[in-house]
Structure formats: C-alpha cells, structure tokens
Design a protein around this motif. Structure first.
Motif, PDB file in Angstrom:
ATOM      1  N   VAL A 248       0.851  -1.189   0.000  1.00  0.00           N
ATOM      2  CA  VAL A 248       0.000   0.000   0.000  1.00  0.00           C
ATOM      3  C   VAL A 248       0.889   1.243   0.000  1.00  0.00           C
ATOM      4  O   VAL A 248       1.722   1.427   0.889  1.00  0.00           O
ATOM      5  CB  VAL A 248      -0.932   0.011   1.222  1.00  0.00           C
ATOM      6  CG1 VAL A 248      -1.690   1.326   1.316  1.00  0.00           C
ATOM      7  CG2 VAL A 248      -1.905  -1.164   1.140  1.00  0.00           C
ATOM      8  N   GLU A 250       0.073   5.137  -0.396  1.00  0.00           N
ATOM      9  CA  GLU A 250      -0.990   6.131  -0.549  1.00  0.00           C
ATOM     10  C   GLU A 250      -0.592   7.193  -1.576  1.00  0.00           C
ATOM     11  O   GLU A 250       0.578   7.506  -1.753  1.00  0.00           O
ATOM     12  CB  GLU A 250      -1.297   6.783   0.801  1.00  0.00           C
ATOM     13  CG  GLU A 250      -1.833   5.801   1.845  1.00  0.00           C
ATOM     14  CD  GLU A 250      -3.103   5.085   1.409  1.00  0.00           C
ATOM     15  OE1 GLU A 250      -3.848   5.640   0.577  1.00  0.00           O
ATOM     16  OE2 GLU A 250      -3.348   3.951   1.889  1.00  0.00           O
ATOM     17  N   THR A 255      -2.382   1.796  -6.046  1.00  0.00           N
ATOM     18  CA  THR A 255      -2.864   1.283  -4.767  1.00  0.00           C
ATOM     19  C   THR A 255      -4.362   1.040  -4.825  1.00  0.00           C
ATOM     20  O   THR A 255      -4.875   0.069  -4.250  1.00  0.00           O
ATOM     21  CB  THR A 255      -2.512   2.257  -3.631  1.00  0.00           C
ATOM     22  OG1 THR A 255      -1.080   2.323  -3.506  1.00  0.00           O
ATOM     23  CG2 THR A 255      -3.098   1.809  -2.303  1.00  0.00           C
ATOM     24  N   TYR A 258      -4.829  -2.232  -6.431  1.00  0.00           N
ATOM     25  CA  TYR A 258      -4.559  -3.351  -5.521  1.00  0.00           C
ATOM     26  C   TYR A 258      -5.729  -3.566  -4.564  1.00  0.00           C
ATOM     27  O   TYR A 258      -6.110  -4.702  -4.283  1.00  0.00           O
ATOM     28  CB  TYR A 258      -3.272  -3.098  -4.743  1.00  0.00           C
ATOM     29  CG  TYR A 258      -2.931  -4.212  -3.778  1.00  0.00           C
ATOM     30  CD1 TYR A 258      -2.397  -5.409  -4.229  1.00  0.00           C
ATOM     31  CD2 TYR A 258      -3.187  -4.073  -2.413  1.00  0.00           C
ATOM     32  CE1 TYR A 258      -2.108  -6.441  -3.364  1.00  0.00           C
ATOM     33  CE2 TYR A 258      -2.901  -5.105  -1.535  1.00  0.00           C
ATOM     34  CZ  TYR A 258      -2.363  -6.291  -2.014  1.00  0.00           C
ATOM     35  OH  TYR A 258      -2.093  -7.309  -1.153  1.00  0.00           O
ATOM     36  N   LYS A 259      -6.278  -2.488  -4.040  1.00  0.00           N
ATOM     37  CA  LYS A 259      -7.400  -2.617  -3.116  1.00  0.00           C
ATOM     38  C   LYS A 259      -8.616  -3.224  -3.804  1.00  0.00           C
ATOM     39  O   LYS A 259      -9.440  -3.877  -3.160  1.00  0.00           O
ATOM     40  CB  LYS A 259      -7.741  -1.248  -2.522  1.00  0.00           C
ATOM     41  CG  LYS A 259      -6.667  -0.721  -1.563  1.00  0.00           C
ATOM     42  CD  LYS A 259      -7.026   0.652  -1.022  1.00  0.00           C
ATOM     43  CE  LYS A 259      -5.966   1.150  -0.034  1.00  0.00           C
ATOM     44  NZ  LYS A 259      -6.276   2.505   0.492  1.00  0.00           N
ATOM     45  N   PRO A 268       1.582  -3.456  -8.128  1.00  0.00           N
ATOM     46  CA  PRO A 268       1.695  -2.666  -6.892  1.00  0.00           C
ATOM     47  C   PRO A 268       2.843  -3.136  -5.991  1.00  0.00           C
ATOM     48  O   PRO A 268       3.460  -2.318  -5.299  1.00  0.00           O
ATOM     49  CB  PRO A 268       0.335  -2.871  -6.222  1.00  0.00           C
ATOM     50  CG  PRO A 268      -0.599  -3.143  -7.348  1.00  0.00           C
ATOM     51  CD  PRO A 268       0.204  -3.958  -8.316  1.00  0.00           C
ATOM     52  N   LYS A 272       5.903  -0.620  -5.072  1.00  0.00           N
ATOM     53  CA  LYS A 272       6.268  -0.343  -3.678  1.00  0.00           C
ATOM     54  C   LYS A 272       7.754  -0.595  -3.452  1.00  0.00           C
ATOM     55  O   LYS A 272       8.434   0.169  -2.744  1.00  0.00           O
ATOM     56  CB  LYS A 272       5.434  -1.218  -2.743  1.00  0.00           C
ATOM     57  CG  LYS A 272       5.644  -0.925  -1.254  1.00  0.00           C
ATOM     58  CD  LYS A 272       5.048   0.416  -0.866  1.00  0.00           C
ATOM     59  CE  LYS A 272       5.089   0.643   0.638  1.00  0.00           C
ATOM     60  NZ  LYS A 272       6.462   0.810   1.159  1.00  0.00           N
TER      61      LYS A 272
END
Length: 612
Positions: A248, A250, A255, A258-259, A268, A272
């Motif tokens: 995650v 922000e 993101t 991915y959610k 993602p 990251k």
C-alpha cells in the motif's frame, strides 16, 4: 506465421561489442538489510550475454499467435535468443463451459507445439492449476547469472521488428559500459510512456529531442529486466509477503488497483519496492505515439473488453528515428512517480560547487541548511518525507563522511548535499582543531556567505527539527535585524540583505574560525558548544555580531513537552527535540502527532504530487 528472417551479423553491433570490453569487477549479492552496499558494475562477459523472451499466455489463441509471429519476425543478427512460453491453466472448477475451456487450452498447446522458433531454445511450461497474472510474472524468472536478461511480454503484445536491435544496443550502452552503468536502473520498457501513477501528477511532457529518459514506473507492455534488481525484488517480496505487509502506497492510482483486485496483479508490489529503493526504468520517446512494443489491450485480467492498440509500432521505414542513438547516462533526464524531474548528483565537494546547487533551487527562498551529523537515518528519512509532503525544495543537507550510506544515497535520489570534510579541506583558514564539529561549523559559516552572495537568506537547523509549514516565517519580518537565533530549538536565521552581506564577509569568517579554535581549547570546566548556534551565540557576546533572540512560544514546539495524544497548536511552525532524546520516545511522540510518516522500509508511506 511470417517466415523467420535470414540471420546476419550487424557490423555496427560488432563494433559496439569491441568498444565495450572492460576489466572484470567482483560483486556481492544484494542484501535485504542494506541494499546500498553493492555499487560495482557487473562483470563484462567474455561471450555474449544470454537473452530470453518470457511470453505469458492464458486463453487467447489469436492474441498469442499475433504476439509470437511478431517476435519471430524481428531481427536477431545471428544471436541466440531463447523463447519460454508460460501457459496458465484454467481454474479447476466445475462449470457449464468446462469442455470449451479444455478445447481452448488444447488448441493453444497444439499451436505452440507447432510454432517454429529458429533463434534458440523454445520451452513450453503448461501449468497444472490456475496461477493468475501475478504468479505468471513473479515465477517466470530467477536469474542464474548477472549476464542473463529477460524480455517479459504478455500475450496481447506485438513488437516491432527492430525491438531486439534496440534492446541489445541499450544493454551494451547502459549495462556493460561502466561509464554509463548505474545499479539503480532495473531495466527498460519498450512501451510508449503514457501513464503517471501519482495522483494529481504532471502530464508526461517531453520535448521532441528526448529519445531516452529515466522514469520510476515499471512498464508491463514489453519490459526488459536486469538480473540483480529483479533478484533483489523477489527477496524483498518474499520478506514482506511472509510478514503480511501489503504493498500500500498512498497517493498512487496503483494502490486503488490493488485494493480492488488484490493478489490478481503484481505491479503494486513492484512499485512499492521501487519506491523504497529509489530505482528507475529506461523509457523511449519516439514521437507520433510510436513504440517498439504495443499492447492490443485484449479482454483479460486488466480489460473487461478489448480496447485496441495503445500506440503504433515503430517500423523499419521510420527514417526520422535512429534507435541506436543513446546519450550518456549523465545527460538523461530522471522522473519520479509524479513525473516530476529528479536532479541526481547534486553533491558539493568544493565551495565553488555550491552555486550550481543554488541555481537549481528556483524561486524558493531562503535556503534550509540541515545538519545531519547527530541524527539517525530513520529521523532523516522521516524529515525527507515531510519535505516532500510540504513541497519544500529549498534545502541542502550538510553531511559528514561518517554517514557513508547517506553520502551515496541522497544525491542519487535528487537531494542536494554538501560533504563536510571535502569542502572544509578546500577552505583556507587556520586549522588548529580538526574535530568533526569544528569542520561542520566552519563549512556552514562559509556556505551562509555563498548563499548571501547569490541573494539567498539561510535557515541553519539540525535534522532534529521538523517544519510543519512549507515556508516558516519569523514574526519579526519588519525588523531591521539580520541575524536571528532560536535558542531552545537551535536554529539560526540570516536575512538576505546588503547589511548582512557587509557583516558576514570573508574577514568575519576568518575571525570566527580563529574564535572557534580558541574556544574549544578553553579549560574543560567551561561549557563547550554542541552545535552551530552555540558557537554563534558565544561569538556574538564579545564580537561584532548582533543577534535577535526569537520568542519561540507558538513558533516552535519542543517534543519533550508533548503529553499523550496532545494535538499541535495551530500556529506552530516547527517541532524540535534534543539530540539526546531517546529514539523510541521520538518515534512514539511523532507517531501520536501523525508526524511519523515512514514505513518499515524507512520510505515515505505516501507519494504526494505537486505540479511543477
């Protein structure tokens, strides 16, 4: 299927091979705990590097046929190029169309078995269960050497006949040529750059003369991967996945993906990782929406229905482009996830190099001179995240040689820096004392003069101070004073004016240096200075320097005075703490105030874009 072209050897590429013969360099494997420890360029192979195409397929026969035919129509110049095809299995669940799924898979297998590949090994991996797109990518490759490269394509991709010619020239130029090598480059994308993942980021706007540039974003439509960064990513992924840490970040569009899609996608995770490490990808800019690889965006995981090609393939008749025109790495432009330009390499080791850094500051004044001598790396990383959040760009870090990791890491990420010992060695002043503190204070005093000479005021502070606003202003802006001190927070402010320049001149600096030498040799019972402000205050007692002591109430809050979940007063412009404060307490208090904004990788929890 188009017949394979007759292999031939390019005289130009042979000359490139002859040009880039270098001595061998040893290296150690990348470390999870300290990825900044391996900086040497890879060994130059005695024979050609290995190159493998990894095709990721599922149930799209027409797409796969188009993809493989385009790959077989490319020019390989007699090189050995391996082809590995990964065919994912359909989900093993009972359904009304099970027979159709089996037939589709068998048709794909029949086609792949009959597909002719004359350039190297053809390997087909037909999975027994449905793995999904994430596993298809992550399990496609584990490098066996630092001379092994892969080109990963999904089955709805089509490539230009020129794609391999470009990739080979790029690897020779930016991987095996030591003068152009950077361990922070993880590969190259052949797709047209068209997406900025940072929310509210800048539009991709490149001038017509830009052919290659560096951009953090991974390209899934034709991505060349370099071996060491990919290995490092896989180890990082294993570590984070085992600990239940989610990718995650922000402020990133990815993101949200991915959610919504979870472990169906892999990007993602890689994004990251790239954000934490500060790595970059090479991109092309061939104009007129052209690219060496094009996605047809067929129906699949990423598209509910076919969207059609995103770009036009660069063909052999494009006489306005020389795909082997590759500038030196030092001349390429670097962009982050917001498509904001990064300026790497701003490290001053001489006084006369500070002016070049100040020229990059734009209109943001005054300059924040931040001493990093007495802070932990976590505190420094947290400070940098606050600078990014507030869009503070007018800062320069003052770094000692003892912070060896930061000396390498900060400039490559675009943070301006002054190296204390090297600048000090070039200053012609009396040097009776060689303590680290005296070197730092001497350098800061000279940097202030450089700033004043170029029309910049200065804040001097330690990294134990967090600005809470983008441009903290003193209440005494109409005062005739030029020099201000915040005693409890140990900050020093110099107003840019003709009167301050008349005071802070070369003769003053020589007198200040002589005072420091004598001060540190006083009897041990006398309180010695601990930072720049202490010495300036002590000097001002009996010398020609008038200081304005700032009433810090409401301006700066001491972290030691924060109780429990206390909220910050609205007019607070800075928060500071003593260097001797326990690090766990600092972390705890800043977390309670919402001011600890780094994650377990000591990287920012969010990407925050500001329009350039």
């Amino acid at each position: 299927m188009a017949p394979p072209r007759k292999p031939y050897i390019s005289i130009f590429l042979l000359s490139l091979f002859a040009l880039f013969i270098f001595t061998h360099y040893s290296f150690s494997p990348p470390s999870l705990s300290n990825p900044t420890t391996h900086f040497l360029s890879p060994q130059n192979p005695t024979s050609s590097f290995t190159f493998t195409i990894k095709v990721l397929a599922f149930n799209r026969l027409s797409s796969l046929s188009r993809c493989l035919n385009s790959l077989s129509s490319a020019h390989y110049f007699g090189d050995t190029v391996n082809l590995h095809i990964f065919i994912d299995h359909f989900p093993n669940t009972t359904s009304f169309d099970l027979g159709q799924k089996i037939e589709t898979s068998h048709n794909i297998l029949d086609f792949v078995d009959g597909f002719r590949w004359d350039f190297g090994q053809k390997l087909v991996h037909y999975r027994t269960v449905n793995m999904g797109l994430q596993a298809q990518w992550l399990e496609a490759w584990w490098p066996s050497s630092d001379d092994e490269f892969v080109f990963v394509v999904e089955d709805d991709l089509e490539v230009s006949p020129l794609y391999y010619k470009f990739i080979k020239g790029l690897i020779l130029t930016y991987y095996y040529n030591q003068s152009n090598f950077s361990p922070w480059i993880y590969g190259a994308s052949l797709q047209r750059p068209r997406f900025v993942p940072g929310k509210h980021g800048n539009k991709i706007n490149l001038d017509s003369g830009t052919r290659l540039f560096l951009y953090q974003l991974v390209g899934t439509w034709g991505q060349v991967l370099f071996p060491r960064p990919w290995k490092e990513f896989r180890l990082w992924y294993d570590d984070h996945k085992a600990k239940g840490i989610k990718p995650v970040l922000e402020g990133m569009v990815t993101t949200g993906w991915y959610k919504r899609m979870g472990e169906r996608i892999w990007t993602p995770w890689f994004i990251k990782f790239i954000h934490a490490r500060g790595y970059f990808n090479i991109y092309t800019n061939f104009l007129h929406e052209r690219a060496l690889s094009v996605s047809h965006r067929d129906t699949g995981v990423n598209y509910g229905k076919t969207a059609g090609p995103d770009s036009q393939l660069l063909d052999e008749n494009a006489h306005d482009i020389n795909i082997l025109e590759m500038q030196s790495l030092s001349n390429l432009q670097w962009y982050d996830f917001c498509f904001k330009q990064i300026l790497p390499g701003r490290a001053a080791k001489k006084l006369n190099e500070i002016g070049r850094i100040l020229d990059t500051m734009g209109k943001q004044k005054p300059i924040l001179l931040i001493s990093l001598s007495k802070s932990s790396e976590e505190v420094i990383r947290n400070l940098i995240c606050h600078f990014e959040r507030l869009n503070i760009q007018n800062y320069i870090f003052i770094v000692p040689n003892s912070k060896s990791d930061l000396l390498l890491d900060l400039p490559r990420r675009g943070h301006p820096m002054i190296v204390i010992e090297e600048v000090f060695d070039g200053i012609s002043v009396g040097k009776k004392s060689s303590s680290e503190l005296i070197k730092e204070i001497t350098v800061i005093s000279y940097v202030i003069k450089e700033c004043l000479d170029l029309g910049f005021g200065s804040w001097v502070m330690t990294s134990n101070t967090l600005p809470l606003v983008s441009n903290p202003q003193l209440d005494s802006t109409n005062s005739i004073d030029d020099f201000y001190v915040g005693k409890s927070s140990s900050f020093f402010f110099v107003r840019s004016s003709s009167s301050s320049r008349r005071v802070w001149h070369k003769r003053f600096l020589q007198k200040f240096a002589a005072f420091m030498d004598s001060f540190v040799h006083l009897d041990s019972s006398v309180k010695k200075g601990e930072n720049f402000v202490d010495f300036v205050e002590e000097y001002a007692v009996n010398h020609d320097l008038r200081l304005k002591i700032i009433d810090e109430i409401g301006f700066t809050l001491k972290l030691e005075r924060v109780d429990g979940n206390q909220t910050l007063p609205t007019n607070t412009k800075m928060i500071s703490w003593s260097p001797g404060m326990n690090m766990e307490s600092v972390h705890k208090h800043l977390e309670e105030l919402g001011l600890w904004i780094i994650d377990d990788d000591s990287s920012c929890r969010a990407v925050i874009c500001h329009h350039s």
